[in-house]
Each structure stands twice: as structure tokens, then as C-alpha cells.
Design an enzyme around this catalytic site. Structure first.
Site, mmCIF file in Angstrom:
data_model
loop_
_atom_site.group_PDB
_atom_site.id
_atom_site.type_symbol
_atom_site.label_atom_id
_atom_site.label_comp_id
_atom_site.label_asym_id
_atom_site.label_seq_id
_atom_site.Cartn_x
_atom_site.Cartn_y
_atom_site.Cartn_z
ATOM 1 C CB CYS A 86 -1.003 -0.021 1.156
ATOM 2 S SG CYS A 86 -0.309 0.145 2.805
ATOM 3 N N GLY A 87 0.375 2.379 0.324
ATOM 4 C CA GLY A 87 1.208 3.577 0.244
ATOM 5 C C GLY A 87 2.353 3.544 1.245
#
Ligand code: RB5
Length: 170
Positions: A86-87
Site C-alpha cells: 500500500c502507500g
């Protein structure tokens, strides 16, 4: 930059092996572009990889929708290890660790990428695509996949304590 032919061919750890694992991968929009790069590398290296999405870039998607199915597949044994992006990698690791049997670690460095497997039997590698650049991320994947659990008594003892907690909350 790790290229396909180099995968599993670096200095990961003394406990490394080249056994081809069945893998799963997942990412939200924050990790989507990196997932594409990792997938390309793994497939060209000959790994069997199940993709749990996202399958297109959608800025409104949510990491649990992809990370949880991946984590369930790891827990069920349908895949042997997972890679969740994810980020920041934080949401992916929080989500994956909700599933009993999953030992997910957010990794930014090569030491943790292999020691997490050797000592803690980490079975899901979490990466933050907004934190870790693609070249390092691919090296971390390589190191994670090359490492094996030590099986040492002290490591098994610690894992047994975690299994007991999981059993208590079932
Ligand atoms: C999505 O914008 C971002 O919050 C997510 O990818 C992740 O970083 C959460 O931990």
C-alpha cells in the site's frame, strides 16, 4: 535494480534457498504501480503468483479489500507467502495481521527482510510504495523469498506464544 535473472541470486542470508514458492500479491491504489513491477519480476523468474488485486488503478479503493483475501489465502495454505503493498505499508500490515496464521511485517531494509523470516517465520511481506523506491522494493522481495525459517527452539517457542494468543481469541 534487480532484474528477473538475478532474482534469488544475491546475498540474502545464510539460510537462503532457491525453492520456488507459490505466491500471492495484493495492493491498493497506493501500491498499484509497484505491484505491477513486482508481478512482472516474479512471473519472469518463474514463480506461480496469484494476484488478489487491485486489477486497475482506482484512487478510491481500500487496502483491506485486497490484503484480507491475500492473507486468508496464506493462512489457508493456498499460497505459501504473500506480498502486500500500500502507500506506507502500514495499512497492509495491520490488515494482514488480523488473520490468524498470518505473520506480516512491514519491511524497509534488507536485514529485516530475511531476519523476519528466519526468526519470526514472517509469511507476508508488506511494502510501502510511497516510502520504498522500486529498486529497493524488488531487492527486498528477493531477500524475503530467499529466506527460510530457522526452526530454532527459541524461535518456535516464541511463535507458540503467538499461536496461543490466536487460539484464545478464536
Ligand atoms: C491510501 O491512500 C493509503 O492510505 C494506503 O495505501 C496506505 O498507505 C495505508 O496504510
Amino acid at each position: 535494480m534487480v532484474v528477473a535473472g538475478e532474482l534469488n541470486n544475491n546475498n540474502a542470508s545464510a539460510a537462503s534457498s532457491k525453492r520456488m514458492l507459490r505466491l500471492g500479491i495484493a495492493a491498493d491504489h497506493g501500491g498499484f504501480a509497484l505491484k505491477v513491477e513486482i508481478m512482472r519480476l516474479l512471473l519472469s523468474a518463474g514463480y506461480e503468483v496469484e494476484d488478489f488485486g487491485a486489477f486497475q488503478m482506482d484512487f478510491d479503493d481500500d487496502y483491506p479489500d485486497f490484503t484480507i483475501p491475500l492473507a486468508q489465502a496464506v493462512a489457508d495454505g493456498r499460497v505459501e507467502r504473500g506480498i502486500a503493498v500500500c502507500g506506507s505499508g502500514v495499512g497492509a500490515s495491520v490488515a494482514a495481521n488480523k488473520i490468524p496464521g498470518v505473520r506480516a511485517g512491514l519491511v524497509h531494509d534488507s536485514f529485516s527482510a530475511h531476519q523476519g523470516v528466519e526468526d519470526d517465520d514472517m509469511n507476508v511481506l508488506c511494502l510501502g510504495a510511497r516510502v520504498t523506491g522500486p529498486a529497493l522494493a524488488l531487492e527486498l522481495v528477493d531477500i524475503f523469498l530467499s529466506a527460510n525459517f530457522s526452526g530454532a527452539e527459541r524461535h518456535q517457542r516464541r511463535l507458540a506464544k503467538l499461536h496461543a494468543v490466536e487460539a484464545a481469541y478464536r
